[in-house]
Design an enzyme around this catalytic site. Structure first.
Site, mmCIF file in Angstrom:
data_model
loop_
_atom_site.group_PDB
_atom_site.id
_atom_site.type_symbol
_atom_site.label_atom_id
_atom_site.label_comp_id
_atom_site.label_asym_id
_atom_site.label_seq_id
_atom_site.Cartn_x
_atom_site.Cartn_y
_atom_site.Cartn_z
ATOM 1 N N ARG A 233 0.845 -1.191 0.000
ATOM 2 C CA ARG A 233 0.000 0.000 0.000
ATOM 3 C C ARG A 233 0.880 1.240 0.000
ATOM 4 O O ARG A 233 1.836 1.341 0.780
ATOM 5 C CB ARG A 233 -0.921 0.010 1.226
ATOM 6 C CG ARG A 233 -2.094 -0.952 1.119
ATOM 7 C CD ARG A 233 -3.054 -0.567 -0.007
ATOM 8 N NE ARG A 233 -4.181 -1.473 -0.177
ATOM 9 C CZ ARG A 233 -4.232 -2.490 -1.039
ATOM 10 N NH1 ARG A 233 -3.199 -2.765 -1.825
ATOM 11 N NH2 ARG A 233 -5.319 -3.226 -1.140
ATOM 12 N N GLU A 262 -4.099 6.892 -5.786
ATOM 13 C CA GLU A 262 -4.068 6.150 -7.056
ATOM 14 C C GLU A 262 -5.230 6.575 -7.948
ATOM 15 O O GLU A 262 -6.366 6.620 -7.474
ATOM 16 C CB GLU A 262 -4.123 4.648 -6.780
ATOM 17 C CG GLU A 262 -2.880 4.186 -6.033
ATOM 18 C CD GLU A 262 -2.797 2.675 -5.848
ATOM 19 O OE1 GLU A 262 -3.702 1.947 -6.305
ATOM 20 O OE2 GLU A 262 -1.808 2.230 -5.244
ATOM 21 N N HIS A 281 -0.124 -0.480 -9.937
ATOM 22 C CA HIS A 281 -0.833 -1.416 -9.055
ATOM 23 C C HIS A 281 -1.184 -2.710 -9.799
ATOM 24 O O HIS A 281 -2.362 -3.080 -9.922
ATOM 25 C CB HIS A 281 -2.088 -0.750 -8.471
ATOM 26 C CG HIS A 281 -2.571 -1.390 -7.197
ATOM 27 N ND1 HIS A 281 -3.165 -0.685 -6.179
ATOM 28 C CD2 HIS A 281 -2.552 -2.687 -6.778
ATOM 29 C CE1 HIS A 281 -3.494 -1.514 -5.197
ATOM 30 N NE2 HIS A 281 -3.129 -2.736 -5.537
HETATM 31 C C1 MLT Z 1 -5.269 -6.522 -2.987
HETATM 32 O O1 MLT Z 1 -5.417 -5.854 -1.965
HETATM 33 O O2 MLT Z 1 -5.808 -7.614 -3.122
HETATM 34 C C2 MLT Z 1 -4.395 -6.028 -4.088
HETATM 35 O O3 MLT Z 1 -3.887 -4.767 -3.854
HETATM 36 C C3 MLT Z 1 -4.992 -6.180 -5.454
HETATM 37 C C4 MLT Z 1 -6.149 -5.293 -5.795
HETATM 38 O O4 MLT Z 1 -6.345 -4.267 -5.189
HETATM 39 O O5 MLT Z 1 -6.898 -5.608 -6.687
#
Ligand code: MLT
Length: 315
Positions: A233, A262, A281
């Site tokens: 994060r 983001e 990401h």
């Molecule tokens: C998650 O928290 O699973 C990852 O950051 C992937 C996403 O956000 O899709």
């Protein structure tokens, strides 16, 4: 009784198919929605399946009068206001295991790219240059990888880094020590990890203790030339402080897949620095992981709506 499920993000089609195959379930899957459209689309839905791009905040919850459950196709629920959901009786569930390996493999990819300047070498040749001197790197073998947060993803990274003959140390105040022992990963205090790591990879959740933990103060206690990887994060890092440390050379490089905001705004101080690798990401974005988390999320919603079962609850 029929239930309406909204999937307002790019969740894999297999989840939609799974839901549509079930009698008594109506599915709307418009793909990613603008905020105003999202707020009107949730008015009559009983359940939502989301990824990290949808902010399930108090405003959205207020607009969703019939909402009973949110399934997060992924791990992090920092985009969901858990307190507001609890106050409105909305169950929030996630799919914690489905993208572990994709994220671990991506982190290793970032670490290798960082050690060997692979994206910079690619960009240089694509721009017509043949520059073999500028992009000399370092090996992973013999270096120390410090992992902050030795959960599922951190553990998968530790195993893979050991295969590269790295020494792996970790900080995780919540992990039972026998799990770390089983991996032959010493669990150390945070300061010791900062002091030992040649590569530092972040895998902690956001909390009042971890928000902004990588800042001018903590960087000052790391090795000279440390390399930092973040596929967890963005808010774990004070981005202005890291940018200063990258510009001064105090930090040799950073590989970042996540950002405090983001998409990052154009004036994010890390964007475009020559010793930063940044990607949008992508760590969990494999076909394999997206199918797994999508189907798991759909099943969570079906079990909840049709049978009243809850699993992987986050609130
Ligand atoms: C998650 O928290 O699973 C990852 O950051 C992937 C996403 O956000 O899709």
């Amino acid at each position: 009784m029929s239930f309406h499920v909204l999937v307002p993000d790019n969740v894999h089609q297999s989840a939609i198919d799974r839901l549509r195959a079930q009698k008594g379930i109506r599915v709307s899957a418009p793909g990613k929605l603008e905020r105003a459209d999202l707020l009107s689309a949730v008015a009559d839905v009983h359940a939502l399946i989301i990824r990290s791009g949808v902010a399930a905040d108090a405003e959205l919850l207020d607009a969703a009068n019939e909402l009973r459950a949110i399934a997060r196709a992924g791990v992090g629920v920092d985009n969901v206001d858990l307190a507001a959901a609890t106050a409105r009786g909305v169950v929030v569930m996630n799919t914690p295991g489905g993208n572990t390996i994709s994220t671990a493999e991506y982190t290793l990819g970032l670490m290798l790219a960082l050690a060997r300047h692979i994206p910079q070498g690619h960009a240089s040749l694509a721009a017509g240059r043949w520059d073999r001197k500028r992009f000399g790197g370092v090996e992973l073998r013999g270096k120390t990888l410090g992992i902050i947060g030795l959960g599922r993803i951190g553990q998968a990274i530790a195993l893979r880094a050991q295969a590269f003959e790295m020494s792996v140390v970790a900080h995780d105040p919540y992990l039972p020590p026998e799990i770390a022992q089983g991996l032959a990963v010493p669990l150390l205090g945070l300061e010791e990890v900062y002091a030992q790591a040649d590569f530092l990879s972040l895998h902690a959740l956001i909390s009042h203790e971890t928000r902004g933990m990588i800042n001018a103060g903590s960087i000052a206690r790391m090795k000279d030339d440390v390399r930092i990887i973040n596929a967890a994060r963005g808010a774990l890092i004070n981005e202005a402080d890291l940018a200063d440390a990258l510009q001064s050379g105090r930090v040799a490089g950073a590989a970042l897949d996540v950002y405090a905001q983001e998409p990052p705004p154009p004036d994010n101080p890390l964007l475009g620095l020559p010793n930063v690798i940044h990607t949008p990401h992508l760590a969990a974005s494999t076909a394999d992981a997206q199918v797994t988390v999508a189907v798991e999320a759909a099943q969570l919603i079906l079990d909840f709506l049709l049978d009243g079962k809850v699993a992987n609850t986050c609130n």
